[in-house]
Write a protein that holds these residues in place. Sequence first.
Motif, PDB file in Angstrom:
ATOM      1  N   LYS A 197     -57.061 -61.410   8.366  1.00  0.00           N
ATOM      2  CA  LYS A 197     -57.152 -62.824   8.711  1.00  0.00           C
ATOM      3  C   LYS A 197     -56.470 -63.145  10.040  1.00  0.00           C
ATOM      4  O   LYS A 197     -57.011 -63.878  10.870  1.00  0.00           O
ATOM      5  CB  LYS A 197     -56.547 -63.672   7.584  1.00  0.00           C
ATOM      6  N   GLU A 198     -55.280 -62.579  10.245  1.00  0.00           N
ATOM      7  CA  GLU A 198     -54.480 -62.950  11.410  1.00  0.00           C
ATOM      8  C   GLU A 198     -54.904 -62.221  12.682  1.00  0.00           C
ATOM      9  O   GLU A 198     -54.900 -62.814  13.774  1.00  0.00           O
ATOM     10  CB  GLU A 198     -53.000 -62.666  11.130  1.00  0.00           C
ATOM     11  N   VAL A 199     -55.244 -60.940  12.552  1.00  0.00           N
ATOM     12  CA  VAL A 199     -55.531 -60.129  13.736  1.00  0.00           C
ATOM     13  C   VAL A 199     -57.033 -59.938  13.935  1.00  0.00           C
ATOM     14  O   VAL A 199     -57.598 -60.328  14.961  1.00  0.00           O
ATOM     15  CB  VAL A 199     -54.818 -58.757  13.654  1.00  0.00           C
ATOM     16  N   LEU A 200     -57.694 -59.338  12.951  1.00  0.00           N
ATOM     17  CA  LEU A 200     -59.114 -59.025  13.097  1.00  0.00           C
ATOM     18  C   LEU A 200     -59.935 -60.290  13.327  1.00  0.00           C
ATOM     19  O   LEU A 200     -60.795 -60.332  14.212  1.00  0.00           O
ATOM     20  CB  LEU A 200     -59.593 -58.275  11.858  1.00  0.00           C
ATOM     21  N   ILE A 201     -59.666 -61.344  12.519  1.00  0.00           N
ATOM     22  CA  ILE A 201     -60.412 -62.594  12.648  1.00  0.00           C
ATOM     23  C   ILE A 201     -59.738 -63.542  13.640  1.00  0.00           C
ATOM     24  O   ILE A 201     -60.339 -63.984  14.615  1.00  0.00           O
ATOM     25  CB  ILE A 201     -60.573 -63.281  11.277  1.00  0.00           C
ATOM     26  N   GLY A 202     -58.443 -63.842  13.400  1.00  0.00           N
ATOM     27  CA  GLY A 202     -57.759 -64.861  14.176  1.00  0.00           C
ATOM     28  C   GLY A 202     -57.531 -64.496  15.628  1.00  0.00           C
ATOM     29  O   GLY A 202     -57.806 -65.293  16.536  1.00  0.00           O
ATOM     30  N   GLN A 203     -57.038 -63.288  15.883  1.00  0.00           N
ATOM     31  CA  GLN A 203     -56.685 -62.895  17.240  1.00  0.00           C
ATOM     32  C   GLN A 203     -57.869 -62.353  18.032  1.00  0.00           C
ATOM     33  O   GLN A 203     -58.059 -62.688  19.198  1.00  0.00           O
ATOM     34  CB  GLN A 203     -55.561 -61.848  17.210  1.00  0.00           C
ATOM     35  N   PHE A 204     -58.711 -61.530  17.388  1.00  0.00           N
ATOM     36  CA  PHE A 204     -59.794 -60.864  18.099  1.00  0.00           C
ATOM     37  C   PHE A 204     -61.174 -61.445  17.814  1.00  0.00           C
ATOM     38  O   PHE A 204     -62.118 -61.159  18.542  1.00  0.00           O
ATOM     39  CB  PHE A 204     -59.791 -59.361  17.780  1.00  0.00           C
ATOM     40  N   GLY A 205     -61.322 -62.203  16.733  1.00  0.00           N
ATOM     41  CA  GLY A 205     -62.625 -62.789  16.422  1.00  0.00           C
ATOM     42  C   GLY A 205     -63.693 -61.784  16.075  1.00  0.00           C
ATOM     43  O   GLY A 205     -64.891 -62.011  16.315  1.00  0.00           O
ATOM     44  N   ASN A 206     -63.286 -60.669  15.469  1.00  0.00           N
ATOM     45  CA  ASN A 206     -64.240 -59.603  15.165  1.00  0.00           C
ATOM     46  C   ASN A 206     -64.916 -59.764  13.807  1.00  0.00           C
ATOM     47  O   ASN A 206     -65.658 -58.872  13.373  1.00  0.00           O
ATOM     48  CB  ASN A 206     -63.538 -58.244  15.236  1.00  0.00           C
ATOM     49  N   ALA A 207     -64.662 -60.842  13.124  1.00  0.00           N
ATOM     50  CA  ALA A 207     -65.362 -61.216  11.892  1.00  0.00           C
ATOM     51  C   ALA A 207     -65.237 -62.724  11.763  1.00  0.00           C
ATOM     52  O   ALA A 207     -64.507 -63.369  12.523  1.00  0.00           O
ATOM     53  CB  ALA A 207     -64.773 -60.505  10.678  1.00  0.00           C
ATOM     54  N   SER A 208     -65.966 -63.290  10.818  1.00  0.00           N
ATOM     55  CA  SER A 208     -65.943 -64.737  10.615  1.00  0.00           C
ATOM     56  C   SER A 208     -65.007 -65.094   9.472  1.00  0.00           C
ATOM     57  O   SER A 208     -64.877 -64.333   8.502  1.00  0.00           O
ATOM     58  CB  SER A 208     -67.345 -65.252  10.296  1.00  0.00           C
ATOM     59  N   ALA A 209     -64.377 -66.245   9.557  1.00  0.00           N
ATOM     60  CA  ALA A 209     -63.438 -66.679   8.520  1.00  0.00           C
ATOM     61  C   ALA A 209     -64.126 -66.760   7.166  1.00  0.00           C
ATOM     62  O   ALA A 209     -63.526 -66.431   6.133  1.00  0.00           O
ATOM     63  CB  ALA A 209     -62.829 -68.024   8.899  1.00  0.00           C
ATOM     64  N   GLU A 210     -65.400 -67.170   7.161  1.00  0.00           N
ATOM     65  CA  GLU A 210     -66.106 -67.292   5.873  1.00  0.00           C
ATOM     66  C   GLU A 210     -66.354 -65.940   5.216  1.00  0.00           C
ATOM     67  O   GLU A 210     -66.634 -65.883   4.015  1.00  0.00           O
ATOM     68  CB  GLU A 210     -67.424 -68.052   6.043  1.00  0.00           C
ATOM     69  N   ASP A 211     -66.255 -64.851   5.976  1.00  0.00           N
ATOM     70  CA  ASP A 211     -66.411 -63.527   5.373  1.00  0.00           C
ATOM     71  C   ASP A 211     -65.315 -63.248   4.351  1.00  0.00           C
ATOM     72  O   ASP A 211     -65.510 -62.460   3.422  1.00  0.00           O
ATOM     73  CB  ASP A 211     -66.398 -62.433   6.444  1.00  0.00           C
ATOM     74  N   MET A 212     -64.183 -63.888   4.498  1.00  0.00           N
ATOM     75  CA  MET A 212     -63.093 -63.701   3.537  1.00  0.00           C
ATOM     76  C   MET A 212     -63.431 -64.288   2.174  1.00  0.00           C
ATOM     77  O   MET A 212     -62.805 -63.941   1.167  1.00  0.00           O
ATOM     78  CB  MET A 212     -61.799 -64.320   4.067  1.00  0.00           C
ATOM     79  N   ASP A 213     -64.415 -65.183   2.137  1.00  0.00           N
ATOM     80  CA  ASP A 213     -64.840 -65.751   0.853  1.00  0.00           C
ATOM     81  C   ASP A 213     -65.497 -64.702  -0.041  1.00  0.00           C
ATOM     82  O   ASP A 213     -65.678 -64.929  -1.240  1.00  0.00           O
ATOM     83  CB  ASP A 213     -65.829 -66.902   1.079  1.00  0.00           C
ATOM     84  N   LEU A 214     -65.884 -63.562   0.547  1.00  0.00           N
ATOM     85  CA  LEU A 214     -66.504 -62.496  -0.236  1.00  0.00           C
ATOM     86  C   LEU A 214     -65.515 -61.795  -1.143  1.00  0.00           C
ATOM     87  O   LEU A 214     -65.908 -61.094  -2.078  1.00  0.00           O
ATOM     88  CB  LEU A 214     -67.134 -61.454   0.704  1.00  0.00           C
ATOM     89  N   ILE A 215     -64.207 -61.971  -0.872  1.00  0.00           N
ATOM     90  CA  ILE A 215     -63.175 -61.147  -1.512  1.00  0.00           C
ATOM     91  C   ILE A 215     -62.197 -62.035  -2.270  1.00  0.00           C
ATOM     92  O   ILE A 215     -61.768 -63.071  -1.778  1.00  0.00           O
ATOM     93  CB  ILE A 215     -62.412 -60.335  -0.438  1.00  0.00           C
ATOM     94  N   GLN A 216     -61.847 -61.599  -3.486  1.00  0.00           N
ATOM     95  CA  GLN A 216     -60.810 -62.284  -4.267  1.00  0.00           C
ATOM     96  C   GLN A 216     -59.759 -61.257  -4.698  1.00  0.00           C
ATOM     97  O   GLN A 216     -60.107 -60.156  -5.114  1.00  0.00           O
ATOM     98  CB  GLN A 216     -61.415 -62.967  -5.480  1.00  0.00           C
ATOM     99  N   ILE A 217     -58.484 -61.638  -4.593  1.00  0.00           N
ATOM    100  CA  ILE A 217     -57.378 -60.755  -4.953  1.00  0.00           C
ATOM    101  C   ILE A 217     -56.724 -61.286  -6.221  1.00  0.00           C
ATOM    102  O   ILE A 217     -56.332 -62.458  -6.285  1.00  0.00           O
ATOM    103  CB  ILE A 217     -56.349 -60.660  -3.815  1.00  0.00           C
ATOM    104  N   VAL A 218     -56.603 -60.425  -7.245  1.00  0.00           N
ATOM    105  CA  VAL A 218     -56.065 -60.828  -8.544  1.00  0.00           C
ATOM    106  C   VAL A 218     -55.086 -59.768  -9.039  1.00  0.00           C
ATOM    107  O   VAL A 218     -54.921 -58.722  -8.424  1.00  0.00           O
ATOM    108  CB  VAL A 218     -57.191 -61.036  -9.576  1.00  0.00           C
ATOM    109  N   ASP A 219     -54.489 -60.056 -10.211  1.00  0.00           N
ATOM    110  CA  ASP A 219     -53.495 -59.131 -10.764  1.00  0.00           C
ATOM    111  C   ASP A 219     -53.704 -58.788 -12.235  1.00  0.00           C
ATOM    112  O   ASP A 219     -52.970 -57.958 -12.769  1.00  0.00           O
ATOM    113  CB  ASP A 219     -52.084 -59.711 -10.584  1.00  0.00           C
ATOM    114  N   THR A 220     -54.654 -59.414 -12.907  1.00  0.00           N
ATOM    115  CA  THR A 220     -54.811 -59.181 -14.344  1.00  0.00           C
ATOM    116  C   THR A 220     -56.265 -58.912 -14.714  1.00  0.00           C
ATOM    117  O   THR A 220     -57.194 -59.315 -13.993  1.00  0.00           O
ATOM    118  CB  THR A 220     -54.333 -60.405 -15.164  1.00  0.00           C
TER     119      THR A 220
END
Length: 241
Positions: A197-220
């Motif tokens: 989020k911070e480097v690949l997308i935010g700093q370099f713009g090498n992906a779109s912010a909405e691409d992160m919607d593809l992924i969910q992080i969970v623990d259970t």
Amino acid sequence: MSSALNLNEERKIIEKFQHKTWNEIKTNDTWAIFKIMAEFVNGYEKMSKIGPCVSIFGSARTKPDQKYYKLAENIAYELTQNGFGVITGGGPGIMEAGNKGAHRGEGASVGLNIDLPFEQHDNPYIDHDKNVMFDYFFVRKVMFVKYAQGFVVMPGGFGTLDELFEAVTLIQTKKIGKFPIILVGSEFWNGIFDWVKEVLIGQFGNASAEDMDLIQIVDTEKEVVDILNNFYKKYSLSPNF
């Protein structure tokens, strides 16, 4: 053993710089196409019969006494109780845990095994007719993606990251459907995706912010099953029991 591996590695490097005769190309390269075709045909024939499944990725090095082994086993068990089968890489560690949980839940338990010089060996929890062997990683990865209705990614190494980003890329480029990608273990995954989020997308713009919607992080395991069930409810779909 290590000296033999070193010699084999040296041979692979040297061979890349050697000029091949036409006969060598026909023997070694051209005829390999038929072996690749055979792996695809065998994989398609076996995998097309398994029904709705979730691919579980993760490290071969995870031990049975570690928490993510038990968590992967429980996730696989809960998936079978909700109508899904489980696809793993067929080896030890997280792969074994996934097949073990599916076996305990009496659901479909598939292993996509690959011939490697270390780490990889069959685990004992795969249905005997659902253990598929491969020599080529790229053929194996097609099977992981083509026959999965979701992806659960446990902590792992380079192979796990390769499988994860393969799935993300195929969804991002609309080559496959927008199936859920669920990463288990926030302590493992948060740092990687903070960088995304911070480097690949935010700093370099090498992906779109909405691409992160593809992924969910969970623990259970409950979060994993809820995400999959809620996703398919939107389409009035459910796996076969």
